[in-house]
Design an enzyme around this catalytic site. Structure first.
Site, short mmCIF file in Angstrom:
data_model
loop_
_atom_site.label_atom_id
_atom_site.label_comp_id
_atom_site.label_asym_id
_atom_site.label_seq_id
_atom_site.Cartn_x
_atom_site.Cartn_y
_atom_site.Cartn_z
N SER A 63 3.90 -4.20 2.26
CA SER A 63 3.20 -3.16 1.92
C SER A 63 4.53 -2.29 1.54
O SER A 63 4.52 -1.08 0.83
CB SER A 63 2.39 -2.26 2.95
OG SER A 63 1.40 -2.85 2.88
N SER A 72 0.82 -1.14 -0.02
CA SER A 72 -0.06 -0.08 -0.02
C SER A 72 0.81 1.34 -0.05
O SER A 72 0.60 2.36 -0.15
CB SER A 72 -1.06 0.13 1.24
OG SER A 72 -0.14 0.00 2.44
#
Length: 431
Positions: A110, A86
């Site tokens: 991430s 992310s």
């Protein structure tokens, strides 16, 4: 030293700020990692794009729009490639040359995932080595502040600045951190390393380019005198399912406080308290966040708790024991580092990425990265070469807990062998 600070490292995420315009919000206090960077002379230049509440696998679910990979041939008409999630914005900031290094948070990959797709270094330290104070929690038992940089040496410099105990975070180490001084590449004797290649990471979705890169690096290490052997991490196949359950359970718990009263977006409605909660949360969360909250609460229902949450915790312990056995087994069997792919493919096109649901994409994107988060061990993603399409291909290196010096020493030697320079390679690719 020029750095940037990811929005999740500040007190409140930009999506959930009551009474203050999102872009004008100033956090009421600094995260520990922010303070330590400032105290060491870093210049923090801004925040970067990310999936909302760090829930995503492509950095395409942000209120500011998706992050487009700078390696894309075409940034229009859905022909661009994702940056990875992310923390995609953080990876792009380093890959584009905007800054020296950047910070993200790694829950299941991430940091390493976007680092792989953008051709930069991505380090996930041991759980507890870097303070989580000021980090917006996604999965408390797995979240680790991570580092993006273009070289292993730069990554080590940042790690030395931010690591160590913090009285405001009970999960950090209690002993004083000893800064890492890496040897020069020519001083590293690679023949002293025992390298494990886990057979379970050779899965069906693994692309030809990634497999060839993996085999090439393993062959190089063997030719240079390192002991390279196949090892088994038998619970790898179950890992992604366990991660998904635990992730959603902790998300459901962590997101409960965003009710519009004490924290989060506040709906402006003249209605009952129950309806006010519902409307505030309906407006304050995107569909991915809502989906994880609902799934987590389902797993935590009294009738489901033992069959899902408790069983997932038991399998997580088995996954941890898999790593312990290969790192701490008998002298004849133990290994120093594990060598695996970081991602199963090069950075996918956005139009291909969105053909699958976020949940399905997480199962693919995080397959190689999330097991070490559940075990709390350190891992680093290292760019190796370009694929047939001219896109970065990276490999992941893992080691035992608090073994960052050995991990980074090994990564530095490997980095020196391939000399992948993100800015230089991209310039050649664009030509």
């Amino acid at each position: 030293m020029v750095l940037r600070l990811l929005s999740r490292i500040i007190f409140a995420p930009k999506e959930f700020i009551p009474h203050v315009h999102q872009k004008d919000f100033v956090p009421p206090y600094n995260a520990t990692i922010y303070e330590r960077l400032l105290n060491n002379g870093a210049i923090l230049i801004g925040k970067t794009n990310m999936d909302e509440f760090a829930m995503g696998s492509g950095c395409v679910d942000s209120i500011y729009g998706p992050s487009k990979n700078i390696w894309s041939k075409n940034l229009e008409n859905d022909e661009w490639r994702i940056a990875g999630g992310s923390s995609g914005g953080s990876a792009l900031a380093v890959a584009s040359g905007v800054c020296y290094a950047s910070i993200g948070s790694d829950t299941g990959g991430s940091v390493r995932n976007p680092a792989s797709y953008c051709g930069v270094i991505g380090l996930k330290p041991t759980y507890g080595l870097v303070s989580r104070h000021g980090l917006i929690p996604l999965v408390n038992s797995m979240d680790v502040p991570g580092i993006f940089a273009r070289t292993v040496s730069d990554c080590t410099t940042i790690l030395n600045c931010v690591s160590g105990p913090d009285m405001r975070d009970a999960t950090t180490i209690k002993m004083q951190y000893q800064p890492i001084n890496l040897p020069l590449p020519e001083q590293i004797d690679i023949s002293k390393f025992r390298v494990g290649v886990p057979k379970e990471y050779h899965c069906e979705q693994l692309s030809k380019d990634v497999l060839e890169t993996w085999q090439k690096v393993a062959g190089l290490l063997e030719n240079e005198g390192a002991i390279v052997k196949q090892v088994s991490l038998p619970h790898t196949a179950a890992s992604i399912y366990v991660y998904s359950i635990l992730n959603q359970c902790e998300v459901a718990s962590n997101m409960a406080k965003y009710d519009g009263i004490e924290y989060g977006h506040r709906a402006d409605y003249d209605c009952s308290t129950e309806e006010f909660y519902a409307k505030s949360r309906a407006h304050g969360f995107n569909e991915i966040v809502k989906g994880r909250i609902l799934a987590g609460n389902f797993f935590l229902l009294r009738k489901n708790y033992k069959n899902f949450f408790e069983k997932a915790l038991k399998v997580r312990r088995l996954i941890t024991e898999d790593f312990t056995k290969v790192f701490e087994g008998s002298p004849a069997e133990r290994i120093d580092v594990l060598l695996t792919p970081t991602t199963l493919t090069e950075a996918p096109l956005y139009k291909e990425f969105i053909t699958a649901s976020n949940r399905d994409q997480c199962a693919v994107q995080d397959f190689c990265t999330q097991p070490c988060n559940m075990a709390g061990i350190p891992a680093i993603s290292l760019p190796i070469r370009l694929s047939a399409n001219g896109l970065p291909i990276s490999l992941q290196i893992m080691s035992n807990k608090f073994n960052e010096k050995l991990l980074l020493t090994f990564a530095r030697w490997l980095e020196n062998q391939f000399e992948f320079n993100c800015l230089y390679n991209r310039e050649l690719y664009e030509i």
